[in-house]
Design an enzyme around this catalytic site. Structure first.
Site, mmCIF file in Angstrom:
data_model
loop_
_atom_site.group_PDB
_atom_site.id
_atom_site.type_symbol
_atom_site.label_atom_id
_atom_site.label_comp_id
_atom_site.label_asym_id
_atom_site.label_seq_id
_atom_site.Cartn_x
_atom_site.Cartn_y
_atom_site.Cartn_z
ATOM 1 N N ASP A 178 0.831 -1.200 0.000
ATOM 2 C CA ASP A 178 0.000 0.000 0.000
ATOM 3 C C ASP A 178 0.865 1.250 0.000
ATOM 4 O O ASP A 178 1.931 1.270 0.611
ATOM 5 C CB ASP A 178 -0.895 -0.021 1.244
ATOM 6 C CG ASP A 178 -2.032 0.975 1.157
ATOM 7 O OD1 ASP A 178 -2.368 1.412 0.039
ATOM 8 O OD2 ASP A 178 -2.576 1.325 2.211
ATOM 9 N N TRP A 233 -11.330 -3.059 -8.933
ATOM 10 C CA TRP A 233 -12.049 -2.762 -10.178
ATOM 11 C C TRP A 233 -12.820 -1.455 -10.079
ATOM 12 O O TRP A 233 -13.260 -0.906 -11.097
ATOM 13 C CB TRP A 233 -13.010 -3.898 -10.515
ATOM 14 C CG TRP A 233 -12.331 -5.190 -10.852
ATOM 15 C CD1 TRP A 233 -12.282 -6.307 -10.080
ATOM 16 C CD2 TRP A 233 -11.605 -5.499 -12.047
ATOM 17 N NE1 TRP A 233 -11.558 -7.295 -10.713
ATOM 18 C CE2 TRP A 233 -11.137 -6.832 -11.927
ATOM 19 C CE3 TRP A 233 -11.310 -4.781 -13.206
ATOM 20 C CZ2 TRP A 233 -10.387 -7.448 -12.924
ATOM 21 C CZ3 TRP A 233 -10.557 -5.403 -14.202
ATOM 22 C CH2 TRP A 233 -10.101 -6.714 -14.048
ATOM 23 N N ASN A 285 1.415 3.380 -3.014
ATOM 24 C CA ASN A 285 1.979 3.847 -4.289
ATOM 25 C C ASN A 285 1.449 5.230 -4.671
ATOM 26 O O ASN A 285 2.205 6.103 -5.105
ATOM 27 C CB ASN A 285 1.644 2.860 -5.408
ATOM 28 C CG ASN A 285 2.375 1.544 -5.275
ATOM 29 O OD1 ASN A 285 3.318 1.424 -4.496
ATOM 30 N ND2 ASN A 285 1.955 0.555 -6.036
ATOM 31 N N HIS A 304 3.081 3.436 -9.003
ATOM 32 C CA HIS A 304 2.954 2.007 -9.312
ATOM 33 C C HIS A 304 4.234 1.472 -9.963
ATOM 34 O O HIS A 304 4.673 0.355 -9.666
ATOM 35 C CB HIS A 304 1.761 1.772 -10.229
ATOM 36 C CG HIS A 304 0.434 2.091 -9.596
ATOM 37 N ND1 HIS A 304 0.101 1.679 -8.323
ATOM 38 C CD2 HIS A 304 -0.639 2.792 -10.062
ATOM 39 C CE1 HIS A 304 -1.126 2.101 -8.035
ATOM 40 N NE2 HIS A 304 -1.583 2.785 -9.068
ATOM 41 N N LEU A 308 -6.897 -5.145 7.239
ATOM 42 C CA LEU A 308 -6.541 -6.254 6.354
ATOM 43 C C LEU A 308 -7.088 -6.090 4.940
ATOM 44 O O LEU A 308 -6.614 -6.753 4.015
ATOM 45 C CB LEU A 308 -7.033 -7.579 6.948
ATOM 46 C CG LEU A 308 -6.409 -7.976 8.278
ATOM 47 C CD1 LEU A 308 -6.932 -9.347 8.714
ATOM 48 C CD2 LEU A 308 -4.888 -8.003 8.188
ATOM 49 N N TRP A 321 2.870 7.927 -2.423
ATOM 50 C CA TRP A 321 4.275 8.159 -2.768
ATOM 51 C C TRP A 321 4.375 9.110 -3.959
ATOM 52 O O TRP A 321 5.186 10.050 -3.959
ATOM 53 C CB TRP A 321 4.944 6.829 -3.086
ATOM 54 C CG TRP A 321 6.410 6.894 -3.363
ATOM 55 C CD1 TRP A 321 7.436 6.729 -2.478
ATOM 56 C CD2 TRP A 321 7.034 7.135 -4.637
ATOM 57 N NE1 TRP A 321 8.649 6.854 -3.110
ATOM 58 C CE2 TRP A 321 8.433 7.111 -4.434
ATOM 59 C CE3 TRP A 321 6.544 7.372 -5.927
ATOM 60 C CZ2 TRP A 321 9.342 7.308 -5.475
ATOM 61 C CZ3 TRP A 321 7.449 7.579 -6.963
ATOM 62 C CH2 TRP A 321 8.832 7.538 -6.729
ATOM 63 N N LEU A 330 12.064 -20.322 -3.553
ATOM 64 C CA LEU A 330 11.068 -19.397 -3.027
ATOM 65 C C LEU A 330 9.808 -19.524 -3.863
ATOM 66 O O LEU A 330 9.872 -19.589 -5.089
ATOM 67 C CB LEU A 330 11.578 -17.952 -3.087
ATOM 68 C CG LEU A 330 10.562 -16.839 -2.791
ATOM 69 C CD1 LEU A 330 10.178 -16.852 -1.318
ATOM 70 C CD2 LEU A 330 11.113 -15.471 -3.192
#
Length: 248
Positions: free
Chosen positions: A28, A77, A30, A45, A203, A33, A139
């Protein structure tokens, strides 16, 4: 009883030097920023993609087994069409530019959520990337796309209801294990640590079932500024916690 003996078998109980097996991040900040720098949201992004790259590399080096990233929620969306198009373009670019590196560095890609709403070419790209990296073991990188925790649980409930109505299962036998076996995260280790960046403390419909006993960490860092050092700090914080799982 100490934390280690109170935890379920195989689940990290915390303690100095303990590395969580499964870390999830709500990426969270972007937009904020970009706004702070008087830039368009897409610039945030794009910078966020760099943070993804740095965090994935750091997770592999730290020995984290699974890294789950909340990339696009089922509620996203509602954003402007132009921003959604930018996000889909960045996702395509990430897969195209990073796939060779992921494959070379032993990263297995897995997608959770309902991607059938995406353009067919993007779905094919994601499926091919998962197939190409399926044998990697260093990973597991899980990307949540068109994902919502409530929708995930509802889909499982419908599956179990259909099975019960058809007589293939007895409703009284339905338990947590049966639900977990049908979640998008089936066969992944339990979620140990859930991080949200940007200072928000919720959340947002992410891994609701899986977060039942996860350690939660909310940091003020905006996602584009997150990286190896921030992840190391989060892992260190996890190591200082005492996970009791309802015990003493």
């Amino acid at each position: 009883m100490n934390a280690a003996s109170a935890s379920p078998a195989g689940v990290p109980a915390g303690g100095a030097g303990v590395v969580p097996r499964h870390v999830a991040i709500i990426m969270d900040g972007n937009g904020r920023w970009a706004k702070k720098r008087h830039l368009p949201r897409v610039a945030g992004h794009r910078k966020g993609v760099e943070a993804v790259r740095a965090t994935v590399e750091a997770a592999g080096e730290m020995g984290i087994g699974v890294l789950t990233l909340y990339a696009f929620s089922s509620e996203n969306w509602r954003r402007p069409a132009a921003e959604i198009a930018d996000l889909m373009g960045l996702l395509r670019r990430y897969i195209r530019d990073e796939l060779d590196s992921l494959a070379r560095n032993g990263v297995k890609l897995r997608i959770i959520g309902d991607i059938t709403r995406f353009d067919r070419d993007l779905v094919t790209m994601l499926e091919d990337a998962c197939t190409r990296t399926a044998r990697n073991e260093r990973l597991t990188l899980v990307i949540a796309l068109n994902y919502g925790g409530q929708d995930e649980i509802a889909r499982v409930a419908r599956q179990l209801a259909v099975a019960a109505a058809g007589g293939t299962i007895d409703p009284v036998t339905i338990d947590a294990a049966m639900i977990e076996d049908r979640l998008d995260t089936a066969a992944l280790p339990p979620l140990d640590l859930l991080i949200r960046t940007s200072g928000e403390r919720r959340l947002s419909n992410f891994l609701l079932w899986q977060a039942a006993y996860a350690e939660l960490l909310f940091v003020d860092t905006l996602w584009p500024d997150f990286g190896a050092a921030a992840l190391a700090d989060a892992v260190a914080d996890f190591g200082r916690r005492n996970r009791r799982y309802g015990g003493l």
